[in-house]
Design a protein around this motif. Structure first.
Motif, PDB file in Angstrom:
ATOM      1  N   SER A  38       0.849  -1.224  -0.018  1.00 31.79           N
ATOM      2  CA  SER A  38      -0.027   0.172   0.091  1.00 31.79           C
ATOM      3  C   SER A  38       0.874   1.339  -0.027  1.00 31.79           C
ATOM      4  O   SER A  38       0.171   2.436   0.325  1.00 31.79           O
ATOM      5  CB  SER A  38      -0.964   0.004   1.183  1.00 31.79           C
ATOM      6  OG  SER A  38      -1.873  -1.072   0.893  1.00 31.79           O
TER       7      SER A  38
ATOM      8  N   LYS B 165      -3.978   2.557   4.915  1.00 31.26           N
ATOM      9  CA  LYS B 165      -3.826   1.014   5.073  1.00 31.26           C
ATOM     10  C   LYS B 165      -2.506   0.313   5.108  1.00 31.26           C
ATOM     11  O   LYS B 165      -2.149  -0.590   5.339  1.00 31.26           O
ATOM     12  CB  LYS B 165      -4.342   0.595   3.658  1.00 31.26           C
ATOM     13  CG  LYS B 165      -5.958   0.237   3.189  1.00 31.26           C
ATOM     14  CD  LYS B 165      -6.323  -0.287   2.004  1.00 31.26           C
ATOM     15  CE  LYS B 165      -6.481   0.772   0.994  1.00 31.26           C
ATOM     16  NZ  LYS B 165      -6.735   0.318  -0.123  1.00 31.26           N
TER      17      LYS B 165
ATOM     18  N   GLU C 108       1.706  -0.064   6.347  1.00 29.99           N
ATOM     19  CA  GLU C 108       2.094  -0.135   7.591  1.00 29.99           C
ATOM     20  C   GLU C 108       3.169   0.867   8.041  1.00 29.99           C
ATOM     21  O   GLU C 108       4.203   0.640   7.363  1.00 29.99           O
ATOM     22  CB  GLU C 108       2.484  -1.621   8.021  1.00 29.99           C
ATOM     23  CG  GLU C 108       1.437  -2.828   8.211  1.00 29.99           C
ATOM     24  CD  GLU C 108       1.782  -4.168   8.287  1.00 29.99           C
ATOM     25  OE1 GLU C 108       3.057  -4.355   9.042  1.00 29.99           O
ATOM     26  OE2 GLU C 108       1.068  -4.972   8.014  1.00 29.99           O
TER      27      GLU C 108
END
Ligand code: 6GU
Length: 246
Positions: free
Chosen positions: A174, A226, A228
């Motif tokens: 993402s 979304k 990390e």
């Protein structure tokens, strides 16, 4: 993987898809692309496949008969009922995880509409997935099918060379990709970032990760939600004044 495309413009789809990497994959026998001309299944002496909409209104609607016969000409050759993807702005918006899921199928049928669409009855009978490629309108489903097929086919093992691997790239986690540079070291007064010339792989990786995070925050803050992101990276974004909620 075998992609079967039901279309009124078979040449457009095949020319576009075979021009690049997918053409190479087809020659290697990893992928097959088949375009079926819906017009070949016209039930009309003038080869027409469309007619005025019942209830009135502008434009023409593709008739169910030729679409159904084109579908049967493909499906009857297969041992298992394939997924049939109808490209339509009314569909679910396509994304990388849909590409990953579809890349596991052996056969896929893509149905491209034109004019004001396709008679609803045949869609109810054959379509398993409705897919859109974004919130804008195209003149037909062909360009959308090409986009979807390209993104699915490149995930099929062997289609990309190892060094083109689809593993570590945009959308994998993402985040958008970091910027790339090649020779010359200086172009019109603009230098390649010094860290990339340093030979210090740890620092290179750290810089690239930071660039990915910064780019994503700037261009696609919706993706960042979304991704990390570490506490340290959140701090970095704060210092750079991307105050959007992460
Ligand atoms: Cl899949 N088809 C058409 N005709 N227009 C579109 C589209 C599809 N996705 C966005 N616009």
């Amino acid at each position: 993987m075998n992609c079967h495309i039901l279309t009124l413009f078979p040449q457009m789809v095949l020319d576009g898809l075979r021009t690049s990497i997918l053409g190479r994959a087809e020659e290697k026998g990893i992928l097959s692309l088949e375009a079926v001309n819906i017009r070949d299944f016209s039930e009309n002496k003038h080869n027409r496949v469309d007619d005025a909409p019942y209830g009135g209104g502008a434009g023409l609607v593709m008739q169910p008969g030729p679409v159904y016969s084109a579908y049967r000409s493909v499906a009857d050759k297969l041992s298992k009922k394939p997924r049939v993807i109808y490209l339509t702005p009314q569909g679910r918006v396509f994304n990388q995880s849909m590409a990953e899921e579809l890349s596991k199928e052996e056969d896929l049928i893509f149905l491209c509409g034109h004019y004001e669409g396709i008679d609803e009855r045949v869609l109810e009978m054959i379509v398993t997935d409705n897919i859109s490629i974004g919130d804008y309108v195209l003149t037909g489903g062909e360009l959308a099918a090409m986009v979807v097929i390209d993104s699915i086919a490149r995930l099929v093992p062997g289609v990309l060379h190892n060094d083109e691997s689809a593993e570590f790239e945009t959308f994998h986690d993402s985040l958008l990709e970091y910027p790339q540079y090649t020779r010359p070291e200086e172009f019109m007064g603009k230098k390649v970032p010094q860290v990339l010339l340093s030979g210090h792989h740890g620092n290179v990786d750290k810089w690239r990760r930071e660039q990915s995070v910064i780019r994503t925050a700037k261009a696609r803050p919706d993706l960042l939600a979304k991704a990390e992101i570490t506490e340290k990276e959140k701090e970095l974004l704060k210092t750079l004044d991307f105050q959007k909620e992460i």
